[in-house]
Write an enzyme that holds these catalytic residues in place. Structure first.
Site, PDB file in Angstrom:
ATOM      1  N   GLY A  13     -24.199-104.035  12.762  1.00  0.00           N
ATOM      2  CA  GLY A  13     -24.467-102.964  11.795  1.00  0.00           C
ATOM      3  C   GLY A  13     -23.147-102.402  11.317  1.00  0.00           C
ATOM      4  O   GLY A  13     -22.533-101.578  11.999  1.00  0.00           O
ATOM      5  N   THR A  14     -22.694-102.866  10.164  1.00  0.00           N
ATOM      6  CA  THR A  14     -21.364-102.478   9.696  1.00  0.00           C
ATOM      7  C   THR A  14     -21.487-101.509   8.526  1.00  0.00           C
ATOM      8  O   THR A  14     -21.190-101.833   7.382  1.00  0.00           O
ATOM      9  CB  THR A  14     -20.544-103.734   9.334  1.00  0.00           C
ATOM     10  N   LYS A 198     -23.523 -83.315  21.782  1.00  0.00           N
ATOM     11  CA  LYS A 198     -23.355 -83.713  20.379  1.00  0.00           C
ATOM     12  C   LYS A 198     -24.456 -83.114  19.503  1.00  0.00           C
ATOM     13  O   LYS A 198     -24.232 -82.834  18.317  1.00  0.00           O
ATOM     14  CB  LYS A 198     -23.329 -85.238  20.251  1.00  0.00           C
ATOM     15  N   ASN A 202     -25.173 -81.839  15.525  1.00  0.00           N
ATOM     16  CA  ASN A 202     -26.118 -82.544  14.642  1.00  0.00           C
ATOM     17  C   ASN A 202     -27.344 -81.720  14.274  1.00  0.00           C
ATOM     18  O   ASN A 202     -27.824 -81.801  13.136  1.00  0.00           O
ATOM     19  CB  ASN A 202     -26.583 -83.849  15.304  1.00  0.00           C
ATOM     20  N   ASN A 206     -26.956 -81.649  10.264  1.00  0.00           N
ATOM     21  CA  ASN A 206     -27.708 -82.755   9.668  1.00  0.00           C
ATOM     22  C   ASN A 206     -28.942 -82.223   8.941  1.00  0.00           C
ATOM     23  O   ASN A 206     -29.181 -82.542   7.775  1.00  0.00           O
ATOM     24  CB  ASN A 206     -28.149 -83.753  10.747  1.00  0.00           C
TER      25      ASN A 206
END
Lengths: 326, 326
Positions: A13-14, A198, A202, A206
């Site tokens: 997954g790039t 984290k 988020n 987000n």
């Protein structure tokens, strides 16, 4: 610095995350192989580029790029930068690209993102989670903008590591990869702790980027949104505590102040929403809420945010906001 | 039915609310005078029209229409259908159009909407509040669509009424005006009670229509938004109780079910937002939150909704959502 040339890393997954860390690791001398789908042709042609406000303009060309995991050499580390919403679909590719005893590191936010993938992997693979505090976004095929930060906090999820010492040695090896590439990385004794930590970032940013259509700078410039961000952060800290994870006093304030100083940033969930991709609501909101509730802890503002986002996510394919029901 | 021809009613602010109730009262035989600003010419030319799904197509033409309150005859009742955000600006017009001992009835939602206006009015004027449970919206100059409902609950705020009996007689007189016009109307012994009761509807639907860009039908069709609506209603009931107002058991469920059965409806706050007018956040969110907090009661989901809406309200003039900070 050229180091660790014998460690082979597969990037599954790039996108923005995979592209940024993959280029940094390859430039540090690691043997990095990239699995690509829609961007394969562009990356095979022109390489991967990272326009970094920290490290300058970085180019990796040629790229060891693959359309199919079946063509990849066996990798010692597999880094997964795809969305949590597609983890189950990635299992066959991960298995094909994995060397014996490979370590699979999910560079993803949210709680329990390993749970769907774990039963699909052989017991011989180590599964780890990595929390990236980084401002990156994809600007085009094979092109990633890096605005700020970069640290990766890593913890062990499950696998053949027999005891905490063996597991921590693997986590330290993972953190070492990033540190060799000039990226701050911490080995975390408790992955759940790292994931809750984290979430302090988020959960507010987000969701509010989607709900209010706003990036970090305007969100940090208004008293009402600041108050809401702080209240959401407080609820994450309470939820973590109810689940047995003490987030250090002052950590939420640190993230709040850090965000104030960051360049203006649109969180990944905003990009997902604007491209009508499914939002990672389960990992970032649904599971933390359920875990806190199971521990007897209500998080009402996070719940309200989740309910609002779930409505928007469901209707996102319909067309623009404000057109529902008309 | 022609009744009450001797009662003269002045309508201050002839938008959807003022237009609908004004036409209904005029058709019942009351002597109704309308103060208009931007729509004066259209209404003087073509009259007022109400396209009602309940009462059919209603036209009032000619209309006793005025550009200036100084030209209006002295009115026994002044009905204010303008936004709460402009109450202070309306005081001079109200005073000019008021007969001696007139009754001023604010047809507005929210808490304490009379407080800004009261000190600007002479002590000789009675001030009342009316809560309208009605689906109306303006479709053009002098044209109002009425989709459903209509009931007006009235309570006494302040003025020369010497005791509860005298005050209730005035409230009953007001309710009688509406009932004569075929509109359900209740005299409420406690205006604050009536205002809290109406907030059970306004707090969820007004805010969520703006936040989620959604009208009542899609909001009632999704489990997450339904859950959020119910949670917000529960918080209003808790806030009211903390402030000493018992909302009848089952009342929130009644409004929830009623909304499910209503035709699809965009609350007035959505229209305000889409026309970039200031939102009535103080009356509907800020004051109820402050009153509950002063009574020791936190309403976290309402607070989160308020904070989100306040951010949107502030940035509404900037342009479209999703463009902030870009």
């Amino acid at each position: 610095m050229q180091a660790g040339a014998t460690t082979r890393i597969g990037m599954i997954g790039t996108g923005a995350i995979g592209g940024f860390y993959g280029v940094m690791l390859a430039r540090a001398g690691y043997d990095v192989h990239f699995l690509l789908r829609s961007e394969f042709a562009a990356v095979a042609d022109r390489g991967l580029r990272v326009a970094s406000e920290v490290h300058g303009a970085l180019t990796l060309d040629p790229v060891q790029a693959y359309r199919s995991a079946a063509d990849m050499p066996p990798c010692d580390w597999l880094l997964v930068g795809a969305k949590t919403t597609s983890n189950a679909d990635l299992a066959p590719a991960i298995i094909q690209a994995a060397a014996a005893g490979a370590k699979v590191l999910l560079l993803q936010n949210g709680l329990d993102v390993e749970d769907e993938l774990r039963p699909l992997l052989p017991d011989s693979l180590h599964l780890l989670g990595g929390l990236c505090l980084v401002c990156v976004h994809r600007v085009g095929p094979g092109v990633v903008a890096h605005q700020a930060l970069g640290a990766v906090n890593i913890g062990y999820h499950s696998g053949p590591g027999r005891d905490q010492a063996e597991r921590m040695a693997i986590v330290e090896e993972g953190a070492g990869l990033f540190r060799t590439a000039g990226i701050d990385s911490q080995a975390m004794a408790d992955l759940q702790q790292a994931r809750w930590q984290k979430l302090v970032w988020n959960v507010p940013y987000n969701g509010l980027s989607v709900l209010l259509g706003a990036s970090t700078t305007p969100l940090m410039a208004d008293d009402h949104s600041r108050g809401l961000i702080q209240a959401l952060m407080d609820e994450v800290v309470r939820g973590a505590r109810a689940c047995g994870h003490q987030i250090a006093p002052g950590y939420a304030e640190y993230l709040f102040t850090m965000t104030e100083k960051m360049p203006d940033y649109w969180p990944s969930m905003y990009h997902d929403y604007s491209h009508k991709r499914p939002l990672e609501l389960d990992a970032i909101y649904g599971r933390p809420l359920a875990a806190a509730k199971a521990a007897g802890c209500e998080l009402p503002k996070i719940e309200a945010l989740y309910q609002a986002l779930a409505f928007l996510d469901r209707h996102n394919a319909d067309g623009e906001r404000g057109k529902h029901g008309q």
